[in-house]
Design an enzyme around this catalytic site. Structure first.
Site, PDB file in Angstrom:
ATOM      1  N   SER A  14       1.029  -1.526  -0.350  1.00  0.00           N
ATOM      2  CA  SER A  14      -0.017   0.274   0.279  1.00  0.00           C
ATOM      3  C   SER A  14       0.881   1.339   0.195  1.00  0.00           C
ATOM      4  CB  SER A  14      -1.313  -0.259   1.374  1.00  0.00           C
ATOM      5  OG  SER A  14      -0.466   0.114   1.982  1.00  0.00           O
ATOM      6  N   ASP A  83      10.464   1.165  10.151  1.00  0.00           N
ATOM      7  CA  ASP A  83       9.459   0.152   9.959  1.00  0.00           C
ATOM      8  C   ASP A  83       9.265  -0.742  10.153  1.00  0.00           C
ATOM      9  OD1 ASP A  83       8.303  -0.569   7.257  1.00  0.00           O
ATOM     10  OD2 ASP A  83       9.645   0.161   5.999  1.00  0.00           O
ATOM     11  N   GLU A  84       8.409  -1.704   9.679  1.00  0.00           N
ATOM     12  CA  GLU A  84       8.307  -2.776  10.020  1.00  0.00           C
ATOM     13  C   GLU A  84       7.321  -3.405  11.734  1.00  0.00           C
ATOM     14  OE1 GLU A  84       7.780  -5.298   7.721  1.00  0.00           O
ATOM     15  OE2 GLU A  84       8.305  -4.592   6.135  1.00  0.00           O
ATOM     16  N   CYS A 140      -5.756  -3.736  -5.544  1.00  0.00           N
ATOM     17  CA  CYS A 140      -6.631  -4.922  -5.018  1.00  0.00           C
ATOM     18  C   CYS A 140      -5.829  -6.019  -6.203  1.00  0.00           C
ATOM     19  CB  CYS A 140      -8.461  -5.538  -5.473  1.00  0.00           C
ATOM     20  SG  CYS A 140      -8.909  -6.914  -5.130  1.00  0.00           S
TER      21      CYS A 140
END
Ligand code: ADP
Ligand code: TMP
Ligand code: MG
Ligand code: ZN
Length: 184
Positions: A14, A83-84, A140
């Site tokens: 995203s 991040d993450e 998607c």
């Protein structure tokens, strides 16, 4: 001055890391001191870098416990980027609070939910205390609409923590996910 907390979240692909790195650039252009962290477990694109799925990279410090962040903080640091965050222990919440009370802005990026649709607790807690939340969507991979909020595991093996990319996960919107689940 007290810093601010920004959390960037959403499914895989995203643009969370892209957005995180664009904030790094904004601080760097303003000649601010930045530092980027990532969890040791994320070895997808190389050891000491944070990378987007398109290959844009910055150097990062790999840590295995949230507390280690504090070992790298000097008075000169203006902003910290992580991040993450879904892979970090819950102590990240206290570490982030300590940082903002030192006057540092903190930007965090990570998944909100796993492929099993369970919220990642560290992300959930940081979202709850953020000054700003940026919720991203992916395209998607079934219907092509920019409405994907889920990361779907193509071959549902391995644990809920399972590092990978397109060989394991795709982004889906809610409608397409429910259709695929009916066929399983
Ligand atoms: P994240 O950190 O959220 O996984 P990145 O910032 O690393 O995302 O990568 C975003 C990039 O991934 C997009 O700019 C695009 O080039 C690529 N991409 C691949 N699959 C998709 C998808 N299904 N939807 C949107 N972007 C995608
Ligand atoms: P990304 O959001 O930058 O694409 O990275 C997400 C990472 O999280 C990637 O290594 C795959 C991993 N992951 C899990 O470990 N469990 C999950 O349930 C999902 C959806 C992703
Ligand atoms: Mg990412
Ligand atoms: Zn769809």
């Amino acid at each position: 001055m007290v810093g601010k907390i920004t959390v960037i979240t959403g499914p895989m692909y995203s643009g969370k890391t892209t957005e995180l790195l664009s904030f790094v650039e904004i601080y760097n252009i303003g000649r601010k001191k930045t530092i980027v962290f990532k969890p040791s477990i994320d070895n997808r694109y190389g050891e000491d870098i944070v990378s987007t799925h398109t290959g844009f990279k910055v150097s990062a410090i790999r840590i295995s416990k949230s507390r280690e962040i504090l070992d790298y903080i000097r008075d000169s640091i203006d902003a910290v980027f992580v991040d993450e965050i879904q892979f970090f222990d819950l102590e990240l919440v206290d570490v982030v609070k300590e940082l903002v009370f030192k006057g540092i802005d903190v930007y965090c990026a990570g998944l909100d939910i796993s492929y099993l649709e369970n919220p990642f607790e560290t992300t959930a807690k940081l979202l709850a205390m953020a000054d700003e939340v940026i919720k991203k969507k992916a395209v998607c991979e079934k219907c092509g609409e920019h409405r994907a909020t889920y990361s779907y595991k193509i071959i549902p093996n391995g644990g809920e923590i399972d590092v990978g990319g397109k060989e394991k996960y795709i982004a889906l919107c809610r409608k397409c996910l429910s259709e695929i689940k009916k066929q399983e």
